[in-house]
Design a protein around this motif. Structure first.
Motif: not given
Lengths: 135, 147
Positions: A49-64
């Motif tokens: 809650p409180g997070v919007n599209k601009d303050s969200l970060s998803l980091q994906v690599d092969k393992d995590s």
């Protein structure tokens, strides 16, 4: 000589501010998650809650997969806390992934503070029904 | 956790309270006594209450709520918020984690005595329900001029 000094000073300042940043961000919120799997892939739901599209970060690599977000709350100047369950505005949580997941086809959406991430499985990793021949 | 509920001098409860306070002090995380209407920490939705001389703001961290199901009422300085968050178990899948809340909730929040129950506004955005309550003017600090 003076130039070299200036450079040194820059380095020191940067280090200090990084240390400070680390101290400030010590408390992180652990978003509660649901994780489930079916034949197509894995789905993750996280309450942020409180997070919007601009303050969200998803980091994906092969393992995590690393989910991070900053809750942005409107607050008047000089507000004092009378009570606080939530003692930070920073969410962070990470998950180890496995090789059969197609990390380049991850889909994510965010609605009313709920993050939904879908990670499909590679076609060859989807379960196959094995028929048993008799006779 | 036991807070002031156990403030009647029984030695067993005193021990609990002492332990609880020591833990809280050691972790440095819980400066407030538990209100008599409060619930265990971590219960959905988590709540913050902030105040200025003009207003009291209540923030409910309630992700994934349908605003139509939220029921807010105020009686004097007691604010009640009820609602339902649906997070049903999916069928024909295997769960590894099910940490998110599913069901109805009701929270009662004791506000300062000087709030004006006639002047309450609420807004739901990005999963945070913000309830804004104005305080009575008489309670606000006034500058007194010396004649």
């Amino acid at each position: 000589m003076s130039e070299a000094n200036a450079e040194n000073k820059d380095v020191v300042t940067r280090e200090n501010s990084e240390v400070q940043k680390q101290q400030e961000s010590e408390i992180v919120l652990r978003a509660p998650v649901d994780i489930y799997e079916n034949a197509e892939g894995i789905t993750l739901l996280a309450d942020m809650p409180g997070v919007n599209k601009d303050s969200l970060s998803l980091q994906v690599d092969k393992d995590s997969l690393i989910v991070e977000g900053e809750a942005r709350i409107d607050m008047p100047e000089g507000m004092e806390a009378l009570y606080a369950d939530v003692r930070s505005t920073r969410y962070q949580r990470s998950f180890a992934l496995s090789g059969e997941l197609e990390t380049d086809r991850i889909e994510a959406s965010l609605k009313d503070g709920v993050l939904r991430v879908h990670i499909p499985k590679r076609a060859e990793a989807r379960p196959r029904k094995i028929e048993i021949h008799t006779g | 956790m036991f807070g002031r509920l156990t403030n009647f001098g029984g030695s067993l409860f005193d021990e609990f309270r002492r332990l609880d306070e020591e833990l809280n002090e050691a972790s440095g995380r819980w400066p407030w006594p538990a209100g008599i209407r409060s619930v265990a920490r971590g219960t959905y939705p988590q709540i913050n209450v902030g105040s200025t001389p003009e207003q009291v703001d209540v923030y409910l961290f309630a992700a994934g709520l349908d605003p139509a199901t939220i029921d807010i009422s105020i009686q004097k300085n007691l604010l009640t918020v009820a609602g339902e968050r649906k997070s049903p178990v999916e069928k024909e899948v295997d769960y590894y984690r099910k940490e998110r809340f599913d069901g109805a909730f009701r929270r009662v929040i004791t506000l300062p005595d000087d709030v004006d129950p006639e002047r309450v506004e609420a807004r739901y955005r990005d999963g945070v329900l913000q309830i804004h309550v104005q305080r009575r003017e008489a309670a606000q600090p006034r500058q007194i001029k010396v004649q």
